[in-house]
Structure formats: structure tokens, C-alpha cells
Scaffold this motif. Structure first.
Motif, PDB file in Angstrom:
ATOM      1  N   PHE A  97       0.858  -1.183   0.000  1.00  0.00           N
ATOM      2  CA  PHE A  97       0.000   0.000   0.000  1.00  0.00           C
ATOM      3  C   PHE A  97       0.891   1.229   0.000  1.00  0.00           C
ATOM      4  O   PHE A  97       2.108   1.135   0.235  1.00  0.00           O
ATOM      5  N   GLU A  98       0.314   2.382  -0.282  1.00  0.00           N
ATOM      6  CA  GLU A  98       1.081   3.624  -0.333  1.00  0.00           C
ATOM      7  C   GLU A  98       0.464   4.660   0.583  1.00  0.00           C
ATOM      8  O   GLU A  98      -0.766   4.784   0.672  1.00  0.00           O
ATOM      9  N   ARG A  99       1.329   5.381   1.272  1.00  0.00           N
ATOM     10  CA  ARG A  99       0.906   6.534   2.064  1.00  0.00           C
ATOM     11  C   ARG A  99       1.829   7.678   1.700  1.00  0.00           C
ATOM     12  O   ARG A  99       3.047   7.598   1.912  1.00  0.00           O
ATOM     13  N   GLY A 100       1.259   8.751   1.154  1.00  0.00           N
ATOM     14  CA  GLY A 100       2.088   9.842   0.660  1.00  0.00           C
ATOM     15  C   GLY A 100       2.983   9.328  -0.450  1.00  0.00           C
ATOM     16  O   GLY A 100       2.524   8.683  -1.395  1.00  0.00           O
ATOM     17  N   SER A 101       4.255   9.569  -0.318  1.00  0.00           N
ATOM     18  CA  SER A 101       5.211   9.109  -1.332  1.00  0.00           C
ATOM     19  C   SER A 101       5.867   7.789  -0.944  1.00  0.00           C
ATOM     20  O   SER A 101       6.763   7.319  -1.634  1.00  0.00           O
ATOM     21  N   ARG A 102       5.416   7.188   0.139  1.00  0.00           N
ATOM     22  CA  ARG A 102       6.064   5.980   0.644  1.00  0.00           C
ATOM     23  C   ARG A 102       5.303   4.723   0.223  1.00  0.00           C
ATOM     24  O   ARG A 102       4.086   4.633   0.345  1.00  0.00           O
ATOM     25  N   ARG A 103       6.055   3.751  -0.251  1.00  0.00           N
ATOM     26  CA  ARG A 103       5.523   2.441  -0.641  1.00  0.00           C
ATOM     27  C   ARG A 103       5.866   1.458   0.477  1.00  0.00           C
ATOM     28  O   ARG A 103       7.017   1.371   0.895  1.00  0.00           O
ATOM     29  N   ILE A 104       4.862   0.697   0.938  1.00  0.00           N
ATOM     30  CA  ILE A 104       5.072  -0.177   2.096  1.00  0.00           C
ATOM     31  C   ILE A 104       4.540  -1.579   1.800  1.00  0.00           C
ATOM     32  O   ILE A 104       3.393  -1.754   1.391  1.00  0.00           O
ATOM     33  N   ARG A 105       5.373  -2.583   2.021  1.00  0.00           N
ATOM     34  CA  ARG A 105       4.960  -3.978   1.935  1.00  0.00           C
ATOM     35  C   ARG A 105       4.523  -4.439   3.326  1.00  0.00           C
ATOM     36  O   ARG A 105       5.279  -4.341   4.289  1.00  0.00           O
ATOM     37  N   LEU A 106       3.302  -4.952   3.441  1.00  0.00           N
ATOM     38  CA  LEU A 106       2.747  -5.415   4.710  1.00  0.00           C
ATOM     39  C   LEU A 106       2.605  -6.936   4.681  1.00  0.00           C
ATOM     40  O   LEU A 106       1.909  -7.489   3.838  1.00  0.00           O
TER      41      LEU A 106
END
Length: 267
Positions: A97-106
Motif C-alpha cells: 500500500f502507499e501513504r504519501g510518497s512511501r511504498r510499504i509492503r505489509l
């Protein structure tokens, strides 16, 4: 920009949907990671979750056993399900998922409990657990370029001395034996994972997320263990605002023996 992630072993989602709704309506996490959903994918109760704002749901389930799911208010992409130990169990799911400009693998995990006897020669369930943890050692928080990582779930191991009510009395009890605790700490070390639940709570303070059904009065007995975890890649550590362990949920009507644990971030 803030967001929150909750992990909760719900111990049968369809049975305990009322307390999921009770929790969500009050605490409103952005992402809800569930373990031990015990429901096949085609019978997963997505409608009540969508009614509460979780439009994006990915599931990995099976009938009557195991099962993991991620329900999110944000879009989820690049979902992946890994068959740890190649036995067909629904114990892992991940998505980006993405929040702002950050891409995060959960990542959302449900590690095998391991049975009652901590000896793989007489207890295949314990051997399965150790093999599962061994395979987890290959999972690195920094494995994807330009992508942060969060790992949550019921890992069924309380790795530190004060993650259990009595370190001495539980050294030969499954979930706190040295072979398990050392294995999980190696998963964390090798994979460059940060233990977010201990970031603001010193290791010499007791921290529990699970209380056994076997205790007539679980709260008075006080015999808890920290079996549920939230880890992240080290770049997310400075953005953690707080961790909330909702102990009161253990006393709700028809509760799980685990309680929700929520991490709040501010990017």
C-alpha cells in the motif's frame, strides 16, 4: 500523514464478527490484519467489513483452520501468498500500500502453535513450527527497492524474558523454549527487522497480548504472553507514534484469547 495497522488473532472470524465490529467502530484502524480466520475464501464475510469502510480486502483462507486476511481503507496491490513448509496451510499473506510518497509492503503471519510437547522427535507439530521459523529467516525487511516493510501477526513465540509471566517456569513450555525464542530473534536480526512493540516499552517491562482460555479468571491469574508482534523495516521506526494493546478486549463477550494490537505511524 498518519496511518494505523492492527493485528489480531480473531480465532474464527464468523463467530467473532460482533467483537470485530465493536473494536473497529470505536478504534477505527486504517488496516486490519486478522489471523486464524478459519474460513475458506468463498465464505469470507467481506460485506460487514466493507460496510465499516474496508473497501480493499485480500484473503488467504481454508475451511476450519488457520487463515489470514488484510482489510484496508487504502488500495492494496501486489498481493502475495507464500506456502511456508509447502504443506498448503493458509498462514501468510502480503500486499503493498502507499501513504504519501512511501511504498510499504505489509506481511501478515500466523505461525504454527507447535502443540504441547517441545520435542520434534515425538511431536511433529513442534517440528513444523521450527521449520516454519527457519524458513522465515530468509525474509528481509529491505528486500524490495524503494519499499518499506511492516510484519505483523500471531507469531506464537514470546521471545524475551518479560514477554511471559514467568521466564523460569515457561522455559520448557512451547512458545518460550530457547530453540523457539532464539529462532525468532534470528529471524529479526537476519532480516533487519525492528521490534516496534519494544521500541517504547523497555525489555524489562512485562508485555502481553494473549491470555489462556484455561484460566478461570484470566485477569486475576495474570499469566499472559506476548505472542502477537508488529515489526518494521528500520526506516519506519522513527515514524512510530505509539503501540496500543487493547487488553480489555480479552474480557469482551465470546472473546478471542488474543487481543488487538495497533501501531500508529506519522510519516
Amino acid at each position: 500523514m498518519g496511518f494505523s495497522v492492527t493485528t489480531w488473532n480473531i480465532n474464527s472470524l464468523r463467530l467473532r464478527m460482533p467483537i470485530v465490529e465493536q473494536f473497529v467502530l470505536k478504534h477505527k484502524p486504517d488496516i486490519l490484519c486478522l489471523q486464524e480466520t478459519k474460513v475458506p475464501n468463498d465464505l469470507f464475510p467481506a460485506s460487514p467489513l466493507r460496510a465499516m469502510g474496508y473497501e480493499h480486502i485480500i484473503v488467504h483462507g481454508q475451511k476450519g483452520y488457520h487463515g489470514v486476511a488484510i482489510a484496508s481503507r487504502f488500495p492494496l496491490v501486489e498481493d502475495h501468498r507464500q506456502d511456508y513448509c509447502n504443506v498448503g496451510d493458509a498462514r501468510h499473506i502480503s500486499a503493498v500500500f502507499e501513504r504519501g510518497s512511501r511504498r510499504i509492503r505489509l506481511h501478515n503471519f500466523y505461525v504454527p502453535a507447535g502443540g504441547d510437547e517441545p520435542d520434534r522427535t515425538i511431536n511433529p507439530k513442534f517440528g513444523h513450527k521450527l521449520d516454519f521459523v527457519e524458513e522465515m529467516k530468509q525474509l528481509n525487511a529491505d528486500s524490495e527497492a524503494n519499499t518499506s516493510a511492516i510484519l505483523v501477526g500471531d507469531l506464537n513465540i514470546a521471545p524475551l524474558e518479560h514477554d511471559v509471566w514467568s521466564h523460569k517456569q515457561l522455559l520448557k513450555i512451547v512458545s518460550h523454549t530457547p530453540v523457539e525464542t532464539e529462532g525468532l530473534l534470528e529471524v529479526m536480526q537476519r532480516g533487519a527487522w525492528l521490534d516496534l512493540m519494544r521500541q517504547h516499552v523497555p525489555e524489562n517491562e512485562k508485555l502481553y497480548t494473549w491470555w489462556s482460555y484455561r484460566a478461570k479468571d484470566w485477569e486475576a491469574a495474570g499469566r499472559g504472553r506476548r505472542l502477537d508482534h508488529i515489526w518494521s523495516s528500520k526506516d519506519l521506526g522513527p515514524h512510530l507514534q505509539r503501540i496500543e494493546i487493547l487488553k480489555e478486549a480479552r474480557g469482551w463477550e465470546r472473546p478471542s484469547d488474543h487481543v488487538p494490537v495497533t501501531a500508529h505511524f506519522n510519516l
